[in-house]
Design a protein around this motif. Structure first.
Motif, PDB file in Angstrom:
ATOM      1  N   ARG A 405       0.827  -1.006   0.131  1.00 18.57           N
ATOM      2  CA  ARG A 405      -0.069  -0.051   0.397  1.00 18.57           C
ATOM      3  C   ARG A 405       1.262   1.159   0.697  1.00 18.57           C
ATOM      4  O   ARG A 405       0.090   2.470  -0.336  1.00 18.57           O
ATOM      5  N   GLU A 465      -0.880   3.991  -2.576  1.00 17.83           N
ATOM      6  CA  GLU A 465      -1.394   3.119  -2.654  1.00 17.83           C
ATOM      7  C   GLU A 465      -2.630   2.508  -2.768  1.00 17.83           C
ATOM      8  O   GLU A 465      -2.421   1.649  -2.441  1.00 17.83           O
ATOM      9  N   GLU A 466      -3.801   2.738  -3.340  1.00 21.04           N
ATOM     10  CA  GLU A 466      -5.299   2.730  -2.794  1.00 21.04           C
ATOM     11  C   GLU A 466      -5.517   1.169  -3.910  1.00 21.04           C
ATOM     12  O   GLU A 466      -5.371   1.447  -4.597  1.00 21.04           O
ATOM     13  N   ARG A 467      -5.627   0.690  -1.853  1.00 25.14           N
ATOM     14  CA  ARG A 467      -6.472  -0.923  -3.177  1.00 25.14           C
ATOM     15  C   ARG A 467      -7.848  -0.836  -2.154  1.00 25.14           C
ATOM     16  O   ARG A 467      -8.199  -0.629  -0.880  1.00 25.14           O
ATOM     17  N   PRO A 468      -8.486  -1.431  -2.365  1.00 25.67           N
ATOM     18  CA  PRO A 468      -9.465  -2.478  -1.671  1.00 25.67           C
ATOM     19  C   PRO A 468      -9.484  -3.903  -0.759  1.00 25.67           C
ATOM     20  O   PRO A 468      -8.336  -3.773  -0.649  1.00 25.67           O
ATOM     21  N   HIS A 505      -7.550 -12.853  -1.945  1.00 24.79           N
ATOM     22  CA  HIS A 505      -7.173 -12.029  -0.648  1.00 24.79           C
ATOM     23  C   HIS A 505      -6.682 -12.330   0.113  1.00 24.79           C
ATOM     24  O   HIS A 505      -8.066 -12.110   1.540  1.00 24.79           O
ATOM     25  N   GLU A 526      -3.434  -4.312  -8.456  1.00 21.93           N
ATOM     26  CA  GLU A 526      -4.631  -3.657  -7.583  1.00 21.93           C
ATOM     27  C   GLU A 526      -4.932  -2.741  -7.633  1.00 21.93           C
ATOM     28  O   GLU A 526      -5.173  -1.911  -7.783  1.00 21.93           O
ATOM     29  N   ALA A 527      -3.451  -1.540  -7.719  1.00 22.19           N
ATOM     30  CA  ALA A 527      -3.010  -0.496  -7.181  1.00 22.19           C
ATOM     31  C   ALA A 527      -3.662   0.028  -8.826  1.00 22.19           C
ATOM     32  O   ALA A 527      -4.284   1.383  -8.866  1.00 22.19           O
ATOM     33  N   THR A 529      -5.282  -0.365 -10.962  1.00 24.21           N
ATOM     34  CA  THR A 529      -6.975  -0.724 -11.164  1.00 24.21           C
ATOM     35  C   THR A 529      -8.171   0.027 -10.681  1.00 24.21           C
ATOM     36  O   THR A 529      -9.222  -0.149 -10.471  1.00 24.21           O
ATOM     37  N   SER A 530      -7.917   0.387  -9.797  1.00 21.05           N
ATOM     38  CA  SER A 530      -8.273   1.091  -8.175  1.00 21.05           C
ATOM     39  C   SER A 530      -8.055   2.727  -8.587  1.00 21.05           C
ATOM     40  O   SER A 530      -7.069   3.698  -9.234  1.00 21.05           O
ATOM     41  N   SER A 531      -9.075   3.227  -8.161  1.00 18.86           N
ATOM     42  CA  SER A 531      -9.160   5.059  -8.391  1.00 18.86           C
ATOM     43  C   SER A 531      -8.672   5.421  -6.779  1.00 18.86           C
ATOM     44  O   SER A 531      -9.088   5.433  -6.182  1.00 18.86           O
ATOM     45  N   GLY A 532      -7.155   6.055  -7.121  1.00 16.92           N
ATOM     46  CA  GLY A 532      -6.553   6.167  -5.949  1.00 16.92           C
ATOM     47  C   GLY A 532      -5.943   7.025  -6.200  1.00 16.92           C
ATOM     48  O   GLY A 532      -5.353   7.359  -5.641  1.00 16.92           O
TER      49      GLY A 532
END
Length: 542
Positions: A405, A465-468, A505, A526-527, A529-532
Motif C-alpha cells: 500500500r 497506493e489505493e487498494r480495496p 485475497h 491491483e492498485a 486498477t483502483s481509483s486511487g
C-alpha cells in the motif's frame, strides 16, 4: 466492521499465541509492528536505553573538542546539543511509540520502498561501525592490562558480546544494562575522585584554551555543536528502541527517558568528566580515544578495566542489537533473505571481528562523518514529516507502511533526502575545514526546505497506493485484534495486516507481504486498477 463478500473471512483472535511469543523473545517483532501486549514499562525501557549513556565515546569526544576550541566553547556547544538532542529524540520517541514503526517502516512511509531499504542499510552499517569502535575500546583496555595479541582480545570481546543480544529489548537488554548501570556510575565517580586524589584539583580545566584555533571562520561553540550533529544517528537509535514503549507512556518517555534530562547526563556530564580527566591525568602523546582509555586503566588498574568493560558492554548491547535488526531488515527487503534475527547477530559478529582486525581508527571517523551527513538529512525529512502530520491532524497510527500500500518511491521525501545528502557530502569533499563545519547544518536546512516545499504540492499517491479490502477496517480495534496470516499461519495485529491479491485475497502479515514478490506484483497491479487519485485532504480525513 464488515468484510467484503468476495474476500475470505479472516481468522480473528484477541491474544498472542504461544508460538508468536516464543519467536518474539528472540526476534522482538523485528519485522512486525510491536503489539501493545509486548510493550515495555517505563523502567524496563529506560534500563535498556540507558546503555547509550555509558559509552566512553561521550567522555572522549568532549575532551577532544575541548582541545580544539577550549573548554568554555565546548561546554556551550554541548549544552546546545543537549537541548536539541532532547527535543529531536523526544519527538521521535513519541511518534515511534504511537505508530509502532521502526526506522525502516517509517522510512517506507516517507521515502517509499526503495528509500526505506537504503535507510535500513545506512542505519545498520553506521551502528555496526559504532559497535566496532566501542568493542575495540574494550579490547585495547584488556590488552593494555593483561597483555597478549590484540586480535585475541578482539575475538574475546565479540565472543561474549553476541550472546548478550540473542534475546530482545523486553526480555534481556533491560536486565543486563540495569545490572551494569551501578558499575558504570560508581566507576565514573571513582575515576574523578581517584584522579583528584592522585594529581590534585585545579579549576584551570574549566578555562582551558586551545593550542590553535579552528580555521573555519566560525565561533568555537558552533564548531562544537556541529561535531555533535554528526552523531544524530542517536535519533534513529531512539526510534528503534522507543517503539517498545507503551502508548500511554509516550509523553513521559519523550520528556524524560529520551528527552533533555537523559542528555544532560549523556552529553553534558560525560563531556565535562572527559575534559576534567584529560586535563588532570597526564597522558603520553596526542589525545585519542585509545590513549584516554589507556590513561584510565593506568590510573585505576583492574578497576579501570572493569569500568571500561561495564561501560562498553552496556552500549554495545544496543549497538549489536540494532545492527542485527537493521541488517535483517535490509536483506529481507532487498534480497528476500528472511533469516531470523539471531542468525544476523552471528553474521554481524563475524563482520565486526573481521573489520576490527583492520586499521579501525584510521578510517572509521572519516566514514562516520559522511554517514553522519546523510543521517542528518534523514532526520531533517523525518522531523518535517512529523510536523506536517501534526499540522494536518494526521495521527501517528494512521501512517501507511504496508508494502502493498506504499509506492516504490516517494518523490518528495526521497528527492529531499538525496539532494541534501549529496550537497553535504560534496561540501565534505571539496569544502575543506569550512565544508566540514558547515556540511551538517546546510544539509539539514536543504532537507527541511525541499521536503516542506514538496509537501505543498504532494499527491496522495506519493504516500499511499489505493487498494480495496483493508483488514484494519474489518475489525473493531486493529491494535488488539489479531488476524492469521495465510502464509506463515501466525496471527498478528490487524494494524499491520493486508489482503493478498495473489492468493485469493487471503490475509497476509507485514513480514510475509514484504518478502513475497508475487504479492508485491499483484498488489501493484491491483492498485493500478483502483481509483486511487484522492487528494491530501482525503488522506487527512481518513
Amino acid at each position: 466492521m464488515s468484510t467484503a463478500r468476495t474476500y475470505p473471512a479472516p481468522d480473528i483472535i484477541y491474544h498472542d499465541e504461544p508460538e508468536v511469543l516464543r519467536e518474539a523473545a528472540a526476534e522482538d517483532f523485528s519485522l512486525h509492528i510491536v503489539p501493545p501486549s509486548w510493550r515495555s514499562s517505563r523502567f524496563s525501557l529506560s534500563m535498556a536505553w540507558f546503555g547509550l549513556m555509558s559509552a566512553m565515546f561521550w567522555v572522549v569526544v568532549g575532551s577532544m573538542v575541548a582541545l580544539t576550541v577550549g573548554t568554555i566553547n565546548t561546554l556551550i556547544g554541548i549544552a546546545l546539543s543537549t537541548i536539541v538532542y532532547g527535543i529531536l529524540c523526544g519527538i521521535a520517541a513519541r511518534f515511534a511509540a504511537r505508530s509502532g514503526t521502526s526506522v525502516a517502516l517509517f522510512s517506507r512511509a516517507v521515502f517509499g520502498q526503495v528509500g526505506a531499504t537504503f535507510a535500513a542499510l545506512l542505519f545498520g552499517v553506521t551502528i555496526t561501525y559504532y559497535a566496532i569502535a566501542e568493542g575495540s575500546i574494550v579490547a585495547i583496555a584488556l590488552q593494555d592490562y593483561f597483555g597478549g595479541p590484540i586480535s585475541l582480545w578482539y575475538f574475546i570481546v565479540c565472543l561474549y558480546s553476541a550472546p548478550l543480544v540473542m534475546r530482545g529489548v523486553r526480555t534481556w537488554l533491560d536486565r543486563i544494562n540495569g545490572i551494569l548501570l551501578p558499575l558504570y556510575v560508581f566507576g565514573l565517580v571513582a575515576c574523578v575522585i581517584w584522579a583528584t586524589a592522585k594529581h590534585g584539583y585545579s579549576g584551570a580545566w574549566l578555562t582551558q584554551m586551545p593550542v590553535g584555533g579552528v580555521d573555519a571562520g566560525v565561533p568555537g561553540w558552533w564548531f562544537a555543536f556541529t561535531v555533535y550533529m554528526g552523531v544524530w544517528v542517536v535519533v534513529m537509535m531512539t526510534w528503534d528502541v522507543a517503539r517498545f514503549g507503551r502508548k500511554e507512556d509516550a509523553p513521559f518517555n519523550g520528556r524524560i527517558t529520551f528527552g533533555i534530562p537523559f542528555y544532560v547526563v549523556t552529553l553534558l556530564i560525560n563531556g565535562a568528566v572527559g575534559m576534567f580527566i584529560t586535563f588532570t591525568i597526564p597522558i603520553e602523546g596526542a589525545l585519542s580515544e585509545t590513549s584516554a582509555i589507556i590513561g584510565i586503566v593506568a590510573l585505576m588498574g583492574p578497576f579501570g578495566v572493569l569500568l571500561v568493560w561495564a561501560s562498553q558492554t552496556r552500549i554495545n548491547t544496543i549497538n549489536f542489537y540494532l545492527s542485527s535488526t537493521n541488517m535483517q531488515n535490509f536483506f529481507a527487503r532487498a534480497f528476500k533473505i528472511s533469516w531470523p534475527r539471531t542468525v544476523w547477530v552471528g553474521i554481524m559478529t563475524v563482520v565486526i571481528f573481521l573489520v576490527m582486525l583492520t586499521d579501525v581508527f584510521g578510517y572509521l571517523l572519516l566514514t562516520l562523518q559522511f554517514q553522519g551527513v546523510i543521517i542528518v538529512a534523514w532526520v531533517g525529512v523525518a522531523m518535517t514529516h512529523i510536523a506536517w502530520c501534526g499540522l494536518r491532524g494526521i495521527r501517528a497510527d494512521q501512517l501507511e507502511f504496508r508494502p502493498g500500500r506504499v509506492p516504490l518511491v516517494n518523490p518528495g521525501g526521497l528527492g529531499a533526502w538525496v539532494i541534501a545528502s549529496a550537497t553535504g557530502c560534496l561540501m565534505m569533499v571539496f569544502g575543506g575545514s569550512f565544508g566540514g563545519v558547515w556540511a551538517p547544518p546546510v544539509t539539514l536546512g536543504i532537507a527541511v526546505v525541499i521536503y516542506a516545499a514538496s509537501l505543498m504540492v504532494a499527491q496522495r499517491n506519493w504516500f499511499v497506493e489505493e487498494r480495496p479490502g483493508d483488514p484494519r477496517k474489518e475489525v473493531d480495534d486493529p491494535w488488539q485484534a489479531r488476524i492469521r496470516c495465510h502464509h506463515c499461519h501466525q496471527a498478528y495485529i490487524a494494524h499491520e495486516m493486508d489482503r493478498d491479491p495473489s492468493a485469493g485475497h487471503e490475509p497476509i502479515c507485514l513480514a510475509c507481504a514484504s518478502d513475497r514478490s508475487e504479492f508485491l506484483v499483484a498488489a501493484r497491479a491491483e492498485a493500478r486498477t483502483s481509483s486511487g487519485n484522492l487528494s491530501m485532504e482525503e488522506l487527512v480525513r481518513q
